[in-house]
Design a protein around this motif. Structure first.
Motif, PDB file in Angstrom:
ATOM      1  N   ALA A  20       0.420  -1.046   0.518  1.00 45.02           N
ATOM      2  CA  ALA A  20      -0.141   0.305  -0.223  1.00 45.02           C
ATOM      3  C   ALA A  20       0.755   1.152   0.209  1.00 45.02           C
ATOM      4  O   ALA A  20       0.072   2.420  -0.035  1.00 45.02           O
ATOM      5  N   ILE A  21       2.118   1.229   0.833  1.00 49.57           N
ATOM      6  CA  ILE A  21       2.739   2.207   0.408  1.00 49.57           C
ATOM      7  C   ILE A  21       3.866   2.429  -1.137  1.00 49.57           C
ATOM      8  O   ILE A  21       3.879   3.708  -0.673  1.00 49.57           O
ATOM      9  N   VAL A  22       4.621   1.622  -0.679  1.00 49.83           N
ATOM     10  CA  VAL A  22       5.484   1.881  -2.332  1.00 49.83           C
ATOM     11  C   VAL A  22       5.168   1.694  -3.071  1.00 49.83           C
ATOM     12  O   VAL A  22       4.657   0.662  -3.526  1.00 49.83           O
ATOM     13  N   PRO A  23       5.393   2.575  -4.513  1.00 54.43           N
ATOM     14  CA  PRO A  23       4.965   2.806  -5.749  1.00 54.43           C
ATOM     15  C   PRO A  23       5.810   1.126  -6.620  1.00 54.43           C
ATOM     16  O   PRO A  23       7.142   1.105  -6.163  1.00 54.43           O
ATOM     17  N   GLY A  24       5.092   0.444  -7.254  1.00 52.23           N
ATOM     18  CA  GLY A  24       6.098  -0.612  -8.307  1.00 52.23           C
ATOM     19  C   GLY A  24       5.989  -1.991  -7.058  1.00 52.23           C
ATOM     20  O   GLY A  24       6.153  -2.830  -7.110  1.00 52.23           O
ATOM     21  N   PHE A  25       5.040  -1.733  -6.206  1.00 50.71           N
ATOM     22  CA  PHE A  25       4.940  -3.089  -4.805  1.00 50.71           C
ATOM     23  C   PHE A  25       3.592  -3.292  -5.235  1.00 50.71           C
ATOM     24  O   PHE A  25       3.192  -2.664  -4.655  1.00 50.71           O
ATOM     25  N   GLU A  26       3.145  -4.368  -5.918  1.00 53.34           N
ATOM     26  CA  GLU A  26       1.841  -4.660  -5.157  1.00 53.34           C
ATOM     27  C   GLU A  26       1.861  -7.035  -5.183  1.00 53.34           C
ATOM     28  O   GLU A  26       2.148  -7.498  -5.749  1.00 53.34           O
ATOM     29  N   VAL A  27       0.639  -7.116  -4.221  1.00 48.68           N
ATOM     30  CA  VAL A  27       0.441  -7.853  -3.851  1.00 48.68           C
ATOM     31  C   VAL A  27      -1.234  -8.771  -3.609  1.00 48.68           C
ATOM     32  O   VAL A  27      -2.244  -7.224  -3.390  1.00 48.68           O
ATOM     33  N   THR A  28      -1.556  -9.442  -4.157  1.00 50.90           N
ATOM     34  CA  THR A  28      -2.894  -9.333  -3.342  1.00 50.90           C
ATOM     35  C   THR A  28      -2.531 -10.979  -2.426  1.00 50.90           C
ATOM     36  O   THR A  28      -1.610 -10.635  -1.871  1.00 50.90           O
ATOM     37  N   VAL A  29      -3.587 -10.529  -2.068  1.00 50.93           N
ATOM     38  CA  VAL A  29      -3.968 -11.024  -0.862  1.00 50.93           C
ATOM     39  C   VAL A  29      -3.131 -12.844  -0.898  1.00 50.93           C
ATOM     40  O   VAL A  29      -2.101 -13.005   0.284  1.00 50.93           O
ATOM     41  N   THR A  30      -3.448 -13.674  -1.252  1.00 48.82           N
ATOM     42  CA  THR A  30      -3.378 -14.770  -1.821  1.00 48.82           C
ATOM     43  C   THR A  30      -1.768 -14.128  -2.318  1.00 48.82           C
ATOM     44  O   THR A  30      -0.682 -15.774  -1.685  1.00 48.82           O
ATOM     45  N   GLY A  31      -1.136 -13.334  -2.996  1.00 49.54           N
ATOM     46  CA  GLY A  31       0.114 -13.659  -3.652  1.00 49.54           C
ATOM     47  C   GLY A  31       0.533 -13.188  -1.660  1.00 49.54           C
ATOM     48  O   GLY A  31       2.026 -13.626  -1.802  1.00 49.54           O
ATOM     49  N   ALA A  32       0.074 -12.336  -0.742  1.00 42.75           N
ATOM     50  CA  ALA A  32       1.086 -11.883   0.587  1.00 42.75           C
ATOM     51  C   ALA A  32       1.342 -13.754   1.328  1.00 42.75           C
ATOM     52  O   ALA A  32       2.071 -13.607   1.790  1.00 42.75           O
ATOM     53  N   ILE A  33       0.386 -14.402   1.509  1.00 46.28           N
ATOM     54  CA  ILE A  33       0.271 -15.699   2.042  1.00 46.28           C
ATOM     55  C   ILE A  33       1.313 -16.614   1.127  1.00 46.28           C
ATOM     56  O   ILE A  33       2.256 -16.774   1.927  1.00 46.28           O
ATOM     57  N   ILE A  34       1.658 -16.500   0.065  1.00 42.27           N
ATOM     58  CA  ILE A  34       2.164 -17.316  -0.526  1.00 42.27           C
ATOM     59  C   ILE A  34       3.747 -17.203  -0.792  1.00 42.27           C
ATOM     60  O   ILE A  34       4.633 -17.869  -0.621  1.00 42.27           O
ATOM     61  N   GLY A  35       3.351 -15.458  -0.951  1.00 44.20           N
ATOM     62  CA  GLY A  35       4.487 -15.153  -1.408  1.00 44.20           C
ATOM     63  C   GLY A  35       5.908 -14.398   0.088  1.00 44.20           C
ATOM     64  O   GLY A  35       6.778 -14.718   0.532  1.00 44.20           O
ATOM     65  N   SER A  36       4.552 -14.712   1.357  1.00 39.44           N
ATOM     66  CA  SER A  36       5.795 -15.058   2.597  1.00 39.44           C
ATOM     67  C   SER A  36       6.046 -16.279   3.126  1.00 39.44           C
ATOM     68  O   SER A  36       7.054 -15.790   3.857  1.00 39.44           O
TER      69      SER A  36
END
Length: 116
Positions: A20-36
């Motif tokens: 939400a803060i950094v332009p150029g960094f985007e995630v979906t909720v699923t992407g955040a979970i799996i990415g974590s």
């Protein structure tokens, strides 16, 4: 086991806040979970090897090169995980820095709440 779950949830929240803060960094909720999860694995297996290999550069930069390594680990995660997108190298470095700070603060707050 509970501490691991709390840190994992803190990392997911940190990733979402950073997106939400950094332009150029985007995630979906699923992407955040799996990415974590993937980022945790990358940080546990690949990052220590890279740290050792770049030790002379890290010493010369007084440890600041670690920020670059953290950005590379985030960029690697983004290249593998769908829904976890970083548009450039410096966005990855800034995002990695913010994720680390937000995750540390969240873990500290949760730890303090759990101790009381």
């Amino acid at each position: 086991m509970r501490g691991w779950v709390v840190r994992w949830l803190a990392n997911i929240i940190a990733i979402i806040i950073t997106a939400a803060i950094v332009p150029g960094f985007e995630v979906t909720v699923t992407g955040a979970i799996i990415g974590s999860v993937f980022l945790g694995i990358v940080n546990a297996i690949i990052r220590p090897v890279i740290i050792v290999l770049t030790l002379p550069i890290n010493i010369l930069t007084l440890g600041l090169f670690t920020l670059v390594i953290n950005g590379l680990m985030l960029w690697l995660t983004a290249s593998v995980i769908k829904g976890f997108d970083v548009s450039g190298f410096w966005a990855a470095v800034l995002s990695a820095l913010i994720i680390s700070v937000v995750s540390a603060v969240l873990s500290w707050v949760v730890k303090d709440q759990h101790e009381q």
